[in-house]
Design a protein around this motif. Structure first.
Motif, PDB file in Angstrom:
ATOM      1  N   SER A 157     -30.263   2.161  81.851  1.00 39.96           N
ATOM      2  CA  SER A 157     -30.070   2.126  80.396  1.00 39.96           C
ATOM      3  C   SER A 157     -31.052   3.089  79.754  1.00 39.96           C
ATOM      4  CB  SER A 157     -30.279   0.715  79.844  1.00 39.96           C
ATOM      5  OG  SER A 157     -31.612   0.279  80.060  1.00 39.96           O
ATOM      6  N   TYR A 158     -30.575   3.811  78.723  1.00 41.75           N
ATOM      7  CA  TYR A 158     -31.458   4.680  77.962  1.00 41.75           C
ATOM      8  C   TYR A 158     -32.346   3.864  77.030  1.00 41.75           C
ATOM      9  CZ  TYR A 158     -28.440   8.514  79.496  1.00 41.75           C
ATOM     10  OH  TYR A 158     -27.746   9.411  80.247  1.00 41.75           O
ATOM     11  N   VAL A 159     -31.773   2.811  76.457  1.00 38.72           N
ATOM     12  CA  VAL A 159     -32.488   1.926  75.536  1.00 38.72           C
ATOM     13  C   VAL A 159     -32.524   0.539  76.151  1.00 38.72           C
ATOM     14  CG1 VAL A 159     -32.539   0.951  73.212  1.00 38.72           C
ATOM     15  CG2 VAL A 159     -31.690   3.266  73.564  1.00 38.72           C
ATOM     16  N   PRO A 160     -33.690  -0.098  76.210  1.00 44.82           N
ATOM     17  CA  PRO A 160     -33.762  -1.442  76.790  1.00 44.82           C
ATOM     18  C   PRO A 160     -32.788  -2.398  76.098  1.00 44.82           C
ATOM     19  CG  PRO A 160     -35.973  -0.566  76.461  1.00 44.82           C
ATOM     20  CD  PRO A 160     -35.028   0.395  75.807  1.00 44.82           C
ATOM     21  N   GLY A 161     -32.031  -3.151  76.920  1.00 43.78           N
ATOM     22  CA  GLY A 161     -31.077  -4.099  76.376  1.00 43.78           C
ATOM     23  C   GLY A 161     -29.672  -3.564  76.257  1.00 43.78           C
ATOM     24  N   GLU A 163     -27.230  -1.567  78.568  1.00 42.73           N
ATOM     25  CA  GLU A 163     -26.992  -0.982  79.885  1.00 42.73           C
ATOM     26  C   GLU A 163     -25.837   0.015  79.842  1.00 42.73           C
ATOM     27  OE1 GLU A 163     -28.470  -3.931  83.389  1.00 42.73           O
ATOM     28  OE2 GLU A 163     -26.508  -4.363  82.516  1.00 42.73           O
ATOM     29  N   ILE A 164     -26.079   1.176  80.429  1.00 37.18           N
ATOM     30  CA  ILE A 164     -25.028   2.181  80.587  1.00 37.18           C
ATOM     31  C   ILE A 164     -24.317   1.986  81.919  1.00 37.18           C
ATOM     32  CG2 ILE A 164     -24.531   4.640  80.658  1.00 37.18           C
ATOM     33  CD1 ILE A 164     -25.474   3.660  77.955  1.00 37.18           C
ATOM     34  N   PRO A 183     -13.619   6.897  79.735  1.00 38.63           N
ATOM     35  CA  PRO A 183     -13.763   7.307  78.336  1.00 38.63           C
ATOM     36  C   PRO A 183     -15.173   7.796  78.045  1.00 38.63           C
ATOM     37  CG  PRO A 183     -13.809   4.925  78.498  1.00 38.63           C
ATOM     38  CD  PRO A 183     -13.461   5.423  79.857  1.00 38.63           C
ATOM     39  N   SER A 184     -15.330   8.417  76.878  1.00 36.32           N
ATOM     40  CA  SER A 184     -16.651   8.892  76.472  1.00 36.32           C
ATOM     41  C   SER A 184     -17.611   7.727  76.342  1.00 36.32           C
ATOM     42  CB  SER A 184     -16.529   9.628  75.128  1.00 36.32           C
ATOM     43  OG  SER A 184     -17.794  10.050  74.678  1.00 36.32           O
ATOM     44  N   GLY A 185     -18.810   7.904  76.930  1.00 37.70           N
ATOM     45  CA  GLY A 185     -19.818   6.845  76.877  1.00 37.70           C
ATOM     46  C   GLY A 185     -19.769   5.878  78.031  1.00 37.70           C
ATOM     47  N   SER A 189     -21.685  11.266  82.686  1.00 34.36           N
ATOM     48  CA  SER A 189     -22.792  12.226  82.652  1.00 34.36           C
ATOM     49  C   SER A 189     -24.095  11.582  83.121  1.00 34.36           C
ATOM     50  CB  SER A 189     -22.961  12.770  81.226  1.00 34.36           C
ATOM     51  OG  SER A 189     -21.802  13.440  80.790  1.00 34.36           O
ATOM     52  N   SER A 190     -24.255  10.290  82.858  1.00 39.82           N
ATOM     53  CA  SER A 190     -25.483   9.594  83.271  1.00 39.82           C
ATOM     54  C   SER A 190     -25.601   9.559  84.783  1.00 39.82           C
ATOM     55  CB  SER A 190     -25.502   8.166  82.703  1.00 39.82           C
ATOM     56  OG  SER A 190     -25.482   8.182  81.291  1.00 39.82           O
ATOM     57  N   ILE A 191     -24.476   9.405  85.478  1.00 39.60           N
ATOM     58  CA  ILE A 191     -24.498   9.389  86.943  1.00 39.60           C
ATOM     59  C   ILE A 191     -25.021  10.720  87.486  1.00 39.60           C
ATOM     60  CG2 ILE A 191     -23.004   9.372  88.983  1.00 39.60           C
ATOM     61  CD1 ILE A 191     -21.350   7.221  87.638  1.00 39.60           C
TER      62      ILE A 191
END
Length: 222
Positions: A157-161, A163-164, A183-185, A189-191
């Motif tokens: 997760s980029y922000v705590p709480g 999860e991506i 879908p977007s988001g 890209s995070s992977i």
């Protein structure tokens, strides 16, 4: 002026690089207003800098011209009294001109020095930035044999709480092509960012040929 110039350029570059985000939130007018404000501040500082430089140069010219005039009249008077020779008068003019000529560049030199100091401060501030992703003390180089990539119960997760990725597990065998669809988001890209270790995981592991990338050197992975 140099600070405002950097600010306006940063604003323009950020808006252009993140044009998709600007478009998503319909923030074109906002970005234009911010950029216009930065440009106006830069122009104001540029006007003050140019005005002060012109005032400095004009003041120097007045002082130099007055001093040269008074000195020339005094030398001419002393020549008429026989206390000075004609060569002394010429010598006075030559020395004074050679002395005053470098003074005309003082304003320009001061501006260049100040500009360089501001750029140097920005560079030093960049060098002191904290690096979030640190190599382990016993980090090893990647020993690439086949090229198998394995995600094992990865959570991020980029922000705590928020999860991506949650318990993501898959394996890409050597020579295999895998498409990430969603879908977007959804975290595609995070992977890829996690694979290049731009960020560290909250839990789980990513292995290349059985080697956990959190224990490898970042430079070697990239």
């Amino acid at each position: 002026m140099n600070d405002q110039d950097n600010n306006s350029k940063s604003r323009a570059v950020d808006s252009l690089l993140n044009f998709e985000t600007v478009k998503y939130y319909c923030a074109e007018d906002y970005e234009i207003r911010c950029f216009e404000e930065a440009i106006l501040k830069y122009q104001h500082c540029e006007w003050k800098s140019s005005a002060s430089l012109a005032l400095l140069n004009q003041t120097q010219n007045v002082i130099i011209g007055s001093g040269l005039l008074v000195g020339s009249l005094l030398c001419a008077y002393l020549v008429s009294k026989g206390q000075f020779q004609i060569g002394d008068y010429v010598l006075f003019g030559t020395y004074i001109i050679q002395l005053y000529t470098p003074l005309n560049w003082f304003g320009t030199y001061y501006r260049l020095i100040q500009s360089s100091f501001v750029d140097m401060e920005n560079m030093l501030a960049l060098l002191t930035e904290h690096v979030e992703i640190q190599d382990a003390e016993d980090a090893e180089d990647l020993q690439l044999t086949a090229g198998q990539v394995e995600f094992d119960r990865v959570c991020f997760s980029y922000v705590p709480g928020t999860e991506i990725l949650r318990d993501v597990s898959f394996t890409v065998e050597a020579g295999q092509t895998v498409a990430l669809v969603g879908p977007s988001g959804s975290g595609k890209s995070s992977i890829l960012r996690l694979l290049f270790r731009f960020y560290d995981l909250q839990s789980g592991s990513i292995r290349i040929d059985g080697q956990d990338i959190s224990k490898l050197s970042k430079d070697n992975i990239n």
